[in-house]
Design a protein around this motif. Structure first.
Motif, mmCIF file in Angstrom:
data_model
loop_
_atom_site.group_PDB
_atom_site.id
_atom_site.type_symbol
_atom_site.label_atom_id
_atom_site.label_comp_id
_atom_site.label_asym_id
_atom_site.label_seq_id
_atom_site.Cartn_x
_atom_site.Cartn_y
_atom_site.Cartn_z
ATOM 1 N N ARG A 300 19.170 52.717 8.026
ATOM 2 C CA ARG A 300 17.715 52.743 8.186
ATOM 3 C C ARG A 300 17.072 51.474 7.628
ATOM 4 N N LEU A 301 17.645 50.965 6.551
ATOM 5 C CA LEU A 301 17.035 49.779 5.905
ATOM 6 C C LEU A 301 17.430 48.488 6.611
ATOM 7 N N ASN A 302 18.644 48.470 7.147
ATOM 8 C CA ASN A 302 19.200 47.219 7.655
ATOM 9 C C ASN A 302 18.978 47.061 9.159
ATOM 10 N N VAL A 303 17.728 47.072 9.580
ATOM 11 C CA VAL A 303 17.455 46.882 11.006
ATOM 12 C C VAL A 303 17.548 45.396 11.337
ATOM 13 N N VAL A 304 16.876 44.568 10.553
ATOM 14 C CA VAL A 304 16.985 43.115 10.711
ATOM 15 C C VAL A 304 17.558 42.533 9.422
ATOM 16 N N PRO A 305 18.816 42.087 9.432
ATOM 17 C CA PRO A 305 19.370 41.484 8.224
ATOM 18 C C PRO A 305 18.974 40.006 8.122
ATOM 19 N N ILE A 306 18.567 39.604 6.930
ATOM 20 C CA ILE A 306 18.291 38.177 6.694
ATOM 21 C C ILE A 306 19.047 37.758 5.445
ATOM 22 N N HIS A 307 19.851 36.711 5.579
ATOM 23 C CA HIS A 307 20.648 36.270 4.445
ATOM 24 C C HIS A 307 20.059 34.987 3.857
ATOM 25 N N ALA A 308 19.785 35.003 2.564
ATOM 26 C CA ALA A 308 19.307 33.795 1.883
ATOM 27 C C ALA A 308 20.529 33.055 1.346
ATOM 28 N N PRO A 309 20.832 31.864 1.874
ATOM 29 C CA PRO A 309 22.076 31.182 1.503
ATOM 30 C C PRO A 309 22.039 30.642 0.077
ATOM 31 N N PRO A 310 23.192 30.618 -0.604
ATOM 32 C CA PRO A 310 23.231 30.062 -1.955
ATOM 33 C C PRO A 310 22.952 28.552 -1.922
ATOM 34 N N LEU A 311 22.443 28.044 -3.011
ATOM 35 C CA LEU A 311 22.054 26.633 -3.065
ATOM 36 C C LEU A 311 23.252 25.709 -2.869
ATOM 37 N N ARG A 312 24.434 26.118 -3.338
ATOM 38 C CA ARG A 312 25.603 25.230 -3.195
ATOM 39 C C ARG A 312 25.972 25.009 -1.730
ATOM 40 N N GLU A 313 25.495 25.890 -0.844
ATOM 41 C CA GLU A 313 25.783 25.708 0.578
ATOM 42 C C GLU A 313 24.687 24.947 1.296
ATOM 43 N N ARG A 314 23.661 24.527 0.541
ATOM 44 C CA ARG A 314 22.601 23.743 1.181
ATOM 45 C C ARG A 314 22.089 22.707 0.194
ATOM 46 N N LYS A 315 23.050 21.904 -0.281
ATOM 47 C CA LYS A 315 22.706 20.923 -1.303
ATOM 48 C C LYS A 315 21.769 19.855 -0.783
ATOM 49 N N GLU A 316 21.642 19.756 0.548
ATOM 50 C CA GLU A 316 20.706 18.775 1.096
ATOM 51 C C GLU A 316 19.268 19.096 0.675
ATOM 52 N N ASP A 317 19.014 20.329 0.238
ATOM 53 C CA ASP A 317 17.657 20.684 -0.181
ATOM 54 C C ASP A 317 17.383 20.356 -1.653
ATOM 55 N N VAL A 318 18.442 19.991 -2.400
ATOM 56 C CA VAL A 318 18.260 19.775 -3.842
ATOM 57 C C VAL A 318 17.213 18.688 -4.154
ATOM 58 N N PRO A 319 17.229 17.524 -3.453
ATOM 59 C CA PRO A 319 16.225 16.506 -3.782
ATOM 60 C C PRO A 319 14.784 17.005 -3.588
ATOM 61 N N GLU A 320 14.533 17.655 -2.460
ATOM 62 C CA GLU A 320 13.168 18.118 -2.185
ATOM 63 C C GLU A 320 12.734 19.199 -3.189
ATOM 64 N N LEU A 321 13.653 20.127 -3.461
ATOM 65 C CA LEU A 321 13.329 21.187 -4.420
ATOM 66 C C LEU A 321 13.061 20.608 -5.798
ATOM 67 N N SER A 322 13.937 19.693 -6.243
ATOM 68 C CA SER A 322 13.746 19.202 -7.617
ATOM 69 C C SER A 322 12.478 18.360 -7.735
ATOM 70 N N THR A 323 12.159 17.611 -6.682
ATOM 71 C CA THR A 323 10.926 16.824 -6.742
ATOM 72 C C THR A 323 9.715 17.739 -6.850
ATOM 73 N N ARG A 324 9.720 18.819 -6.044
ATOM 74 C CA ARG A 324 8.594 19.752 -6.095
ATOM 75 C C ARG A 324 8.503 20.418 -7.465
ATOM 76 N N PHE A 325 9.664 20.891 -7.999
ATOM 77 C CA PHE A 325 9.648 21.581 -9.283
ATOM 78 C C PHE A 325 9.227 20.641 -10.407
ATOM 79 N N LEU A 326 9.630 19.364 -10.303
ATOM 80 C CA LEU A 326 9.274 18.409 -11.348
ATOM 81 C C LEU A 326 7.751 18.200 -11.361
ATOM 82 N N ALA A 327 7.177 18.036 -10.179
ATOM 83 C CA ALA A 327 5.727 17.838 -10.098
ATOM 84 C C ALA A 327 5.001 19.060 -10.664
ATOM 85 N N GLU A 328 5.476 20.244 -10.309
ATOM 86 C CA GLU A 328 4.832 21.463 -10.804
ATOM 87 C C GLU A 328 4.974 21.589 -12.313
ATOM 88 N N ALA A 329 6.172 21.263 -12.816
ATOM 89 C CA ALA A 329 6.412 21.406 -14.254
ATOM 90 C C ALA A 329 5.546 20.438 -15.043
#
Ligand code: ATP
Ligand code: MG
Length: 454
Positions: A300-329
């Motif tokens: 009943r719960l799993n009608v549309v499954p969405i998987h959030a991938p671990p960060l180690r499998e999408r390291k290309e996002d690390v620069p953008e994420l860290s820049t955003r977090f640094l500005a916020e911090a």
């Protein structure tokens, strides 16, 4: 509507030449003879691009640029100057000027190209922002292919009424996904209500889900709405659904099947219109096989499954994420903006991130607080990364007893695991294979005063 260019110059004949060149290309042109007039026009008229002199008698171009940023942060401005010192050019770009033209502008082609590029950038920005706003994804960073696939799924799933099951490790952004689904659904003006299924005390399950009437049980001094009633017309986010106790599973299943329930101690049957989005870091199918999770509820719960991938499998996002977090911090901690050196970014990318985006966010915040200069180096990163191992000889301090050294090692392990789980003690205990109570006792013994319990 034609695109409007505002030409700002205190010299009348320059105003005229530039205006003529731009009009001939089909632009609508506004003019201003000084900084103040320019600011007025920018705030009062639909200006799309500004072409502006630096030196003007009343208010210079750089000040106009700075003030315009406050009301129109995205407005592209092309600066011109006849006596452009490197300093001026640098300040202009620092203040966010889009381009710089040297005066006199003899080739009108240069002017036209600058204006055209500014407009192209502007529309790209607007398009991006609109896409993200539309999907309620403005908070989520991730330009890499894995995240783009995730955004795509969210955009498709959100407008339907289908129940969504978000899976993924700790700190991968499951809650953000759930919120994005709500914000982009037809229910976005309704409530978004979160229930942490792992944290409901056994004797309060029913009351938490369905509410109770006054006097229904000892301690029920006033009537209270349950989560299903609170979420009526909106979305109910069942977080940590894999940790839902068996008794609760039966009750949730019933309300999902029948769409109705009763408050504890109330005779009246209530109906609710709720879309359920659930999340878990467990393998629910395995939980079903192990007999810990009801199969009927799972489907009943799993009608549309969405998987959030671990960060180690999408390291290309690390620069953008860290820049955003640094500005916020920096902003949150009242610090001047800082930047990450290139090799610092590489060091961050090389890390495994067992605690995923949450771990990265905490680590960047720590860097923002601990580092002095405007630039964070790879060495700075090495000092705070939990798996940055010190050489063994350093860790062995002459004079320290064996027990002291063991304590130190334990402290390091626990602090590292807490880092990886954003201070969540339950998750830390699970990772380390310890009972939660045992971990608490250890932390107390070692004087570690961190951790949030749920
Ligand atoms: N793509 C992203 N862009 C920006 N911030 C993100 C992204 N993904 C996660 N975060 C941030 O990381 C932190 C963890 O995200 P979130 O709470 O959604 O994770 P989770 O998967 O629910 O974790 P847990 O399983 O531990 O509950 C939050 O501070 C969130 O804002
Ligand atoms: Mg979560």
């Amino acid at each position: 509507m034609p695109v409007t260019v505002l030409v700002v110059d205190d010299e009348r004949n320059i105003q005229l030449t530039l205006s003529r060149a731009l009009s001939m290309e089909g632009y609508a042109v506004e003019t201003a003879s000084g900084g103040r007039e320019a600011l007025e026009k920018i705030s009062a008229r639909p200006v799309d691009v500004v072409v502006m002199d630096v030196r003007m008698p009343d208010l210079d171009g750089l000040s106009v640029l700075q003030q315009a940023r406050e009301t129109r942060p995205d407005l592209p401005v092309v600066i011109m100057s006849g006596h452009g010192s490197i300093e001026t050019v640098r300040s202009a770009f620092k203040l966010g000027a889009f381009d710089y033209l040297e005066k006199p502008i003899t080739e009108k082609e240069k002017l036209l190209v600058a204006v055209k590029n500014a407009l192209a950038l502007q529309s790209l920005r607007a398009e991006n922002a609109a896409l993200r706003r539309e999907a309620g994804l403005s908070e989520m960073v991730g330009g890499g292919p894995a995240m783009q696939r995730l955004f795509d799924l969210v955009r498709r799933a959100a407008p339907s009424e289908g129940r969504v099951l978000v899976t993924g490790e700790n700190g991968t952004g499951k809650e953000l996904v759930a919120r994005a689904i709500h914000e982009n659904s037809r229910r976005k003006d309704g409530p978004f209500v979160k229930l942490n299924c792992a944290a409901v005390p056994a004797d309060l399950i029913e009351s938490e889900l369905f509410g109770h009437e006054r006097g229904a049980f000892t301690g029920a001094v006033a009537a209270r709405k349950g989560k299903f009633e609170l979420a009526d017309g909106g979305t109910l986010f069942l977080d940590e659904v894999g940790d839902m106790p068996a008794a609760m599973q039966a009750k949730v299943l019933r309300v999902l099947q029948e769409g109705e329930f009763e408050r504890v101690g109330g005779g009246q049957t209530l109906k609710c219109d709720v879309r359920v989005v659930a999340a878990t870091n467990k393998d629910l199918q395995a939980e079903v096989q192990a007999g810990r999770f009801r199969e009927d509820l799972y489907y009943r719960l799993n009608v549309v499954p969405i998987h959030a991938p671990p960060l180690r499998e999408r390291k290309e996002d690390v620069p953008e994420l860290s820049t955003r977090f640094l500005a916020e911090a920096c902003e949150r901690n009242g610090r001047r903006p800082m930047r990450l050196a290139r090799d610092a970014v590489l060091a961050l990318q090389a890390h495994g991130w067992p605690g995923n985006v949450r771990e990265l966010r905490n680590l960047v915040e720590r860097l923002a607080i601990l580092c002095d200069g405007p630039e964070i180096s790879a060495d700075d990163v090495a000092t705070v990364l939990p798996d940055a191992r010190k050489p063994r000889a350093d860790r062995f301090r002459a004079g320290a007893s064996f027990h002291e050294l063991v304590d130190e090692a334990e402290r390091e392990i626990i602090l590292g695991a807490l880092d990886a789980h954003g201070d969540n003690v339950s998750d830390t205990a699970r990772t380390l294979g310890l009972e939660r109570s045992h971990l608490y006792k250890k932390m107390r013994g070692l004087g570690i005063k961190r951790g949030t319990g749920e």
